[in-house]
Design an enzyme around this catalytic site. Sequence first.
Site, PDB file in Angstrom:
ATOM      1  N   LYS A 113       0.457  -0.963  -0.603  1.00  0.00           N
ATOM      2  CA  LYS A 113       0.079  -0.134  -0.164  1.00  0.00           C
ATOM      3  C   LYS A 113       1.505   1.092   0.185  1.00  0.00           C
ATOM      4  O   LYS A 113       0.939   1.606   1.208  1.00  0.00           O
ATOM      5  CB  LYS A 113      -0.919  -0.032   1.282  1.00  0.00           C
TER       6      LYS A 113
ATOM      7  N   SER B  83       4.726   7.924   9.521  1.00  0.00           N
ATOM      8  CA  SER B  83       4.333   9.081  11.211  1.00  0.00           C
ATOM      9  C   SER B  83       4.703   8.507  12.596  1.00  0.00           C
ATOM     10  O   SER B  83       4.150   7.024  12.416  1.00  0.00           O
ATOM     11  CB  SER B  83       2.578  10.288  10.928  1.00  0.00           C
TER      12      SER B  83
ATOM     13  N   GLU C  34       9.465   2.445  10.978  1.00  0.00           N
ATOM     14  CA  GLU C  34      10.212   3.622  10.388  1.00  0.00           C
ATOM     15  C   GLU C  34       9.226   4.557  10.927  1.00  0.00           C
ATOM     16  O   GLU C  34       8.744   5.419  10.131  1.00  0.00           O
ATOM     17  CB  GLU C  34      11.129   3.773   9.434  1.00  0.00           C
TER      18      GLU C  34
ATOM     19  N   CYS D 127      13.346  12.057   6.283  1.00  0.00           N
ATOM     20  CA  CYS D 127      13.456  11.743   8.351  1.00  0.00           C
ATOM     21  C   CYS D 127      14.882  11.936   8.241  1.00  0.00           C
ATOM     22  O   CYS D 127      14.840  12.011   9.534  1.00  0.00           O
ATOM     23  CB  CYS D 127      12.897  10.450   8.277  1.00  0.00           C
TER      24      CYS D 127
ATOM     25  N   GLN E 147       0.790  20.039   4.416  1.00  0.00           N
ATOM     26  CA  GLN E 147       2.160  19.990   4.604  1.00  0.00           C
ATOM     27  C   GLN E 147       2.840  21.103   4.744  1.00  0.00           C
ATOM     28  O   GLN E 147       3.516  21.536   5.735  1.00  0.00           O
ATOM     29  CB  GLN E 147       3.441  19.538   3.837  1.00  0.00           C
TER      30      GLN E 147
ATOM     31  N   GLU F 165       8.838  16.461  14.841  1.00  0.00           N
ATOM     32  CA  GLU F 165       9.161  16.536  13.615  1.00  0.00           C
ATOM     33  C   GLU F 165       8.283  17.413  12.561  1.00  0.00           C
ATOM     34  O   GLU F 165       6.837  17.461  12.863  1.00  0.00           O
ATOM     35  CB  GLU F 165       9.086  15.612  13.399  1.00  0.00           C
TER      36      GLU F 165
ATOM     37  N   GLU G 155      16.527  -1.906   8.161  1.00  0.00           N
ATOM     38  CA  GLU G 155      16.407  -2.130   6.843  1.00  0.00           C
ATOM     39  C   GLU G 155      17.438  -2.304   6.218  1.00  0.00           C
ATOM     40  O   GLU G 155      18.152  -1.666   6.630  1.00  0.00           O
ATOM     41  CB  GLU G 155      15.457  -1.236   6.512  1.00  0.00           C
TER      42      GLU G 155
HETATM   43  P1  ADP Z   1       2.455  10.901   6.527  1.00  0.00           P
HETATM   44  O1  ADP Z   1       1.461  11.299   5.908  1.00  0.00           O
HETATM   45  O2  ADP Z   1       2.625  11.666   7.014  1.00  0.00           O
HETATM   46  O3  ADP Z   1       3.288  10.056   5.731  1.00  0.00           O
HETATM   47  P2  ADP Z   1       1.168   8.548   7.804  1.00  0.00           P
HETATM   48  O4  ADP Z   1       2.047   7.857   8.598  1.00  0.00           O
HETATM   49  O5  ADP Z   1      -0.128   9.247   7.585  1.00  0.00           O
HETATM   50  O6  ADP Z   1       1.882   9.625   7.753  1.00  0.00           O
HETATM   51  O7  ADP Z   1       1.480   7.788   6.533  1.00  0.00           O
HETATM   52  C1  ADP Z   1       2.090   7.044   6.134  1.00  0.00           C
HETATM   53  C2  ADP Z   1       1.423   5.838   5.789  1.00  0.00           C
HETATM   54  O8  ADP Z   1       0.718   4.671   6.244  1.00  0.00           O
HETATM   55  C3  ADP Z   1       1.099   6.054   4.316  1.00  0.00           C
HETATM   56  O9  ADP Z   1       0.396   4.947   3.141  1.00  0.00           O
HETATM   57  C4  ADP Z   1      -0.776   5.929   5.042  1.00  0.00           C
HETATM   58  O10 ADP Z   1      -2.158   5.943   4.050  1.00  0.00           O
HETATM   59  C5  ADP Z   1      -0.801   5.224   6.212  1.00  0.00           C
HETATM   60  N1  ADP Z   1      -1.866   5.071   7.001  1.00  0.00           N
HETATM   61  C6  ADP Z   1      -2.436   6.428   7.716  1.00  0.00           C
HETATM   62  N2  ADP Z   1      -3.163   5.709   8.157  1.00  0.00           N
HETATM   63  C7  ADP Z   1      -2.746   4.124   8.635  1.00  0.00           C
HETATM   64  C8  ADP Z   1      -3.975   3.672   8.873  1.00  0.00           C
HETATM   65  N3  ADP Z   1      -4.900   4.129  10.338  1.00  0.00           N
HETATM   66  N4  ADP Z   1      -3.419   1.983   8.940  1.00  0.00           N
HETATM   67  C9  ADP Z   1      -2.662   1.720   7.686  1.00  0.00           C
HETATM   68  N5  ADP Z   1      -2.052   2.442   7.234  1.00  0.00           N
HETATM   69  C10 ADP Z   1      -2.258   3.688   7.836  1.00  0.00           C
END
Ligand code: ADP
Length: 477
Positions: free
Chosen positions: A171, A225, A246, A280, A327, A379, A458
């Site tokens: 994903k 995040s 990470e 990061c 952002q 951050e 990694e």
């Molecule tokens: P950012 O948007 O700052 O990159 P996120 O942690 O929101 O940080 O996004 C990193 C990845 O995690 C993206 O692919 C996002 O779609 C996915 N993500 C966000 N929310 C969820 C969730 N509840 N479960 C699984 N993956 C998620």
Amino acid sequence: MTIHQNLIAGEWVGTTGSENVNPSDTNDIVGVYAQATADEVKQAIAAAKAAFPGWSRSGILERHAILKKTADEILARKQELGTLLSREEGKTLAEGIGEVTRAAQIFDFFAGETLRLAGEVLPSARPGIGVEITREPLGVIGIITPWNFPIAIPAWKIAPALCYGNTVVFKPAELVPGCSWAIVDILHRAGLPKGVLNLVMGPGSVVGQTMLDSPDIAGITFTGSTGTGKRVAAASIEHNRKFQLEMGGKNPMIVLDDADLGVAVEAAANSGFFSTGQRCTASSRLIVTEGIHDKFVNALTERMKNIQVGHALKPETHVGPVVDVRQLKQDTDYIEIGVKEGAKLAFGGERLERDTPGFYLQPALFTEATNQMRISREEIFGPVVSVIRVKDYDEALAMANDTPFGLSAGIATTSLKYATHFKRNSEAGMVMVNLPTAGVDFHVPFGGRKASSFGPREQGKYAAEFFTVVKTAYTLA
Ligand code: ADP
């Protein structure tokens, strides 16, 4: 516009999609990308589970050939894919092509690793018994990636997952599905059996969450995040699943009085502002001893005046736009917070207008910051950097380590004594001497400590620690 579909069980599927918008020019639609439903994600997981027995026993030459072919095609198309990357994410074309080249190197490295799989054979403590230690694939790996490295991070998770015999449900981040779609298409055409690699694009709340809730995913590797990372951790513990995270950084770079000023300024400008500060591993805290402080701030400010912010595809651009409006708001909110906290905005921080509508921001430098301010602890993930003045090396080291994070840390010094001491005493996963905190190799471990990371490292051969499970077998001879 044609829809770039999801790949589930070897079939391209999906009839509705979401637009991928260029942050350098919001009138430019990069493409339309299908959004997987929760049911489709479940089908993808089922397909990966069904494909696992076959792929886990596939020959190493088959795996090698597919990964090598993928590396070769990515490299041959680096100009085109680099352009796609810059259009969807906003980093400059040079950075985009560099990242695509990196992805090819990663697939090439793991193609090689398929031919180097090995175990250990040793005598038992009990005479007449032999012991074998082998590594086996985990099963279905869930891969969840962020938007800031649209091709390198997917590559450094997909390549080892496949190399060691796992199957994958992947994903990518909603903002940058283009490069992910392209590498899945390349791997598919390179001959992966159906179901071995499944692509499910769409929002985290639907696609990601369905992955987290599935008992059939044996391991999740996540970059993103801290908040989402914690959700991945909690859900994985629930399912007794292996996970690797990470997350953020608040990476310090120390500049000592004895530093080479040119080296220090270049390292700070690079790791603070290049890639729009959206790495990061970016340096966001410059911890500077008082003897060089004013000279360093003046030289860095002069250097910042030469940084051209603009459309990612223009050759004169050094720093592209911020990735999206959300952002951008986060960056400008933190700039306001810094001013309210009493730091001095020494340079930049204003919105910029360019020929095309995009999310342009002048890189910002704060001085007179303290390590307790929010701008020094949280951050920001943008081109916003704080300078903190300190008395000496000891104070600088203590401050560098005084952070919830621990990904990367740097020092600019000509002293072997301080460089050596810092390498040993920094509480970061990666330490850089006279180099930017960002910018790492593909064949050595990547990862951090404290709130930055969780689980094995990694990249390089250390990737095996996450993507395999060890078996110890005893045989009576
Ligand atoms: P950012 O948007 O700052 O990159 P996120 O942690 O929101 O940080 O996004 C990193 C990845 O995690 C993206 O692919 C996002 O779609 C996915 N993500 C966000 N929310 C969820 C969730 N509840 N479960 C699984 N993956 C998620």
